[in-house]
Design a protein around this motif. Structure first.
Motif, PDB file in Angstrom:
ATOM      1  N   ASP A 174      44.705  41.049  32.282  1.00 26.55           N
ATOM      2  CA  ASP A 174      44.915  41.974  33.784  1.00 26.55           C
ATOM      3  C   ASP A 174      44.188  41.108  34.919  1.00 26.55           C
ATOM      4  OD1 ASP A 174      46.005  43.511  31.991  1.00 26.55           O
ATOM      5  OD2 ASP A 174      44.457  45.216  31.889  1.00 26.55           O
ATOM      6  N   GLU A 175      43.137  40.509  34.760  1.00 22.67           N
ATOM      7  CA  GLU A 175      42.531  39.823  36.075  1.00 22.67           C
ATOM      8  C   GLU A 175      43.535  38.639  36.299  1.00 22.67           C
ATOM      9  OE1 GLU A 175      39.318  38.567  38.803  1.00 22.67           O
ATOM     10  OE2 GLU A 175      40.230  40.499  38.122  1.00 22.67           O
ATOM     11  N   HIS A 176      43.838  37.943  35.335  1.00 21.94           N
ATOM     12  CA  HIS A 176      44.744  36.773  35.737  1.00 21.94           C
ATOM     13  C   HIS A 176      45.991  37.293  36.348  1.00 21.94           C
ATOM     14  CE1 HIS A 176      47.217  33.259  35.283  1.00 21.94           C
ATOM     15  NE2 HIS A 176      48.156  34.052  34.953  1.00 21.94           N
ATOM     16  N   LYS A 177      46.430  38.303  36.116  1.00 25.91           N
ATOM     17  CA  LYS A 177      47.915  38.920  36.418  1.00 25.91           C
ATOM     18  C   LYS A 177      47.571  39.445  37.821  1.00 25.91           C
ATOM     19  CE  LYS A 177      50.151  39.542  32.199  1.00 25.91           C
ATOM     20  NZ  LYS A 177      50.984  40.578  31.080  1.00 25.91           N
ATOM     21  N   ARG A 178      46.450  39.881  38.072  1.00 27.15           N
ATOM     22  CA  ARG A 178      46.140  40.423  39.308  1.00 27.15           C
ATOM     23  C   ARG A 178      45.907  39.485  40.306  1.00 27.15           C
ATOM     24  NH1 ARG A 178      41.992  41.117  42.846  1.00 27.15           N
ATOM     25  NH2 ARG A 178      40.685  39.981  41.472  1.00 27.15           N
ATOM     26  N   LEU A 179      45.319  38.347  40.068  1.00 31.13           N
ATOM     27  CA  LEU A 179      44.969  37.107  40.942  1.00 31.13           C
ATOM     28  C   LEU A 179      46.502  36.367  41.209  1.00 31.13           C
ATOM     29  CD1 LEU A 179      41.660  35.762  39.369  1.00 31.13           C
ATOM     30  CD2 LEU A 179      41.885  36.757  41.624  1.00 31.13           C
ATOM     31  N   TRP A 180      47.044  36.197  40.100  1.00 30.68           N
ATOM     32  CA  TRP A 180      48.400  35.717  40.120  1.00 30.68           C
ATOM     33  C   TRP A 180      49.187  36.084  41.181  1.00 30.68           C
ATOM     34  CZ3 TRP A 180      49.553  30.888  38.899  1.00 30.68           C
ATOM     35  CH2 TRP A 180      50.829  30.225  38.478  1.00 30.68           C
ATOM     36  N   GLU A 181      49.182  37.294  41.460  1.00 30.38           N
ATOM     37  CA  GLU A 181      50.149  37.978  42.371  1.00 30.38           C
ATOM     38  C   GLU A 181      49.299  38.522  43.549  1.00 30.38           C
ATOM     39  OE1 GLU A 181      53.307  38.155  41.963  1.00 30.38           O
ATOM     40  OE2 GLU A 181      53.382  37.351  39.964  1.00 30.38           O
ATOM     41  N   GLN A 182      48.230  38.296  43.772  1.00 27.80           N
ATOM     42  CA  GLN A 182      47.323  38.787  44.689  1.00 27.80           C
ATOM     43  C   GLN A 182      47.842  38.495  46.380  1.00 27.80           C
ATOM     44  OE1 GLN A 182      43.350  37.489  44.848  1.00 27.80           O
ATOM     45  NE2 GLN A 182      42.792  39.461  45.810  1.00 27.80           N
ATOM     46  N   GLY A 183      48.209  39.410  46.895  1.00 32.13           N
ATOM     47  CA  GLY A 183      48.495  39.235  48.385  1.00 32.13           C
ATOM     48  C   GLY A 183      49.812  38.521  48.548  1.00 32.13           C
TER      49      GLY A 183
END
Length: 443
Positions: free
Chosen positions: A351-360
């Motif tokens: 979940d952390e990876h996916k959040r960072l991958w799409e962040q902003g």
């Protein structure tokens, strides 16, 4: 046989019953910065220490919840030992501050880049806690960077491995506080049963000898098991060994989903292997939080994590670099996620990876248009933001090389980098007035 099995099961239940806090600590507990509770969780573990706290740490802030918990532990009579990177040189003031609250401090000549703590080695096995991850015990790690902290309980084999690592570090460390030389004794623990199958294994770069690459070998081994996906969240990626393996995996399996998330510092780092990864068709994104790096405002992508098939995880202090493998003290824990106790942990990292991958990413077009539109265009903005923690645009964006390059080009065209007398590095101001070329510090 049935009666024997029942007896063994009953014995196991009775064992757990004698330790009522065991079940809550059965699952590793992850915390993700910024402001994800890792410092508070670390402090809470230290606050429960009854006998010992052993810490190997690259950097520690001399304020905040962890600092207070260390002070309180000493005041309760807990023996606290910290092996601190550069304790007798650049971190000398922090070593002195630690000594001032009663901590026994040590330093190593080799770079100590690990970030782990061990609590209550002398206590009951179910009370022992291991804290490990990418995060230093510092304010920046807690409040600005993308980091992870994991608290392990009920993983006695991991606790043993890290306590043996601490013993090895202590054997080569030099005392850096008065009386510390009287507290260098090794901690002796019962060796875990080698016949019990383990789903978590620790690897330490300090165990390399004769040119071995123990940590890189494990990362590559796990990578090569991938069937559907490889996610990499790495601060620094210049290991030829790992990069070549990942490129080879891409060539062998073009359909495999490979996502590499890096800090923006890798964009222009000549040592980085990012351009070769991109040329091989591997998608790389950068955590972009500024048009020009300024450390006090940085929001580093500081994870050092591999996730394979959203099931298996390798994480710790180890950047994917030759320096990490051969020059530093580093660690990773390789975790099999298909056993129940690790499923939550691996899912949290996914979940952390996916959040960072799409962040902003949803803001990119508007920011790009605002920075590049000519005067008179509805999208035009007079003030160009340098650091993305301002009221113009707040928060990092996960950008490809071409997207980041487009934003930096806007800065060049507006004259941003012409204002820097120090080689166009470390821009301190927040805004550039595109019409007057005046600069403003901002918030």
């Amino acid at each position: 046989m049935t009666r024997l099995f029942s007896s063994l099961a009953l014995a196991a239940l009775l064992c757990v019953a004698t330790a009522p806090a065991v079940h809550a600590q059965y699952y590793p507990q992850p915390f993700f910065s910024p402001n994800g509770g890792g410092a508070d969780a670390t402090a809470e573990v230290i606050d429960k220490a009854e006998s010992t706290v052993d810490v190997a740490m690259y950097s520690i802030s001399t304020s905040g919840p962890i600092w207070e918990s260390l002070r309180n532990a000493v005041n309760r009579g807990v023996r606290v030992r910290v092996i601190l990177n550069k304790a007798t040189s650049s971190n000398k003031s922090k070593a002195s501050a630690l000594a001032g609250i009663g901590v026994h401090v040590y330093g190593t000549s080799r770079t100590l880049h690990e970030k782990f703590g061990l609590v209550d080695a002398g206590g009951k096995w179910w009370k022992r806690k291991l804290i490990n991850g990418s995060a230093n015990w510092s304010r920046g790690a807690e409040t600005r960077y993308s980091e992870n902290t994991v608290v392990f309980g009920m993983h006695s084999h991991l606790f043993y491995a890290f306590q043996m690592e601490f013993n090895r570090l202590m054997a080569v460390a030099r005392p850096a506080s008065p009386g510390a030389e009287n507290h260098t004794q090794e901690v002796s623990l019962t060796t875990p049963n080698p016949n019990i199958r383990r789903y978590e294994t620790a690897f330490f770069s300090g165990n390399n000898s004769g040119g071995t690459t123990l940590v890189a070998d494990e990362i590559i081994r796990v990578m090569r098991t991938a069937q559907t996906s490889i996610y990499c969240d790495i601060a620094h990626f210049n290991s030829n060994q790992i990069a070549d393996a990942l490129i080879d995996i891409r060539h062998q399996n073009p359909a495999l989903k490979i996502e590499v998330m890096l800090d923006m510092g890798e964009y222009a780092d000549k040592k980085s292997r990012t351009t070769e990864l991109e040329a091989a068709g591997i998608e790389v994104r950068y955590k972009v939080y500024s048009l020009s790096f300024d450390h006090p405002r940085s929001q580093l992508q500081h994870h050092k994590t591999l996730i394979v098939d959203e099931r298996d995880l390798v994480t710790g202090s180890y950047n994917w670099s030759d320096t990490a493998e051969h020059s530093n003290y580093e660690n990773v824990i390789s975790i099999r996620g298909h056993v129940r106790r690790n499923e939550r942990l691996v899912k949290a990292f996914v979940d952390e990876h996916k959040r960072l991958w799409e962040q902003g990413r949803g803001d990119y077009d508007a920011v790009h248009d605002a920075m590049t539109a000519p005067q008179g265009d509805p999208a035009y903005r007079r003030y160009l933001p340098i650091h993305f923690d301002t009221d113009y645009h707040r928060g990092p964006m996960a950008l490809t090389r071409s997207q980041f390059q487009a934003l930096r080009s806007a800065g060049w065209q507006a004259g941003l980098f012409d204002r820097q007398p120090d080689g166009k590095r470390n821009v301190k101001f927040s805004y550039l007035d595109r019409e007057t070329s005046d600069v403003f510090r901002g918030t």
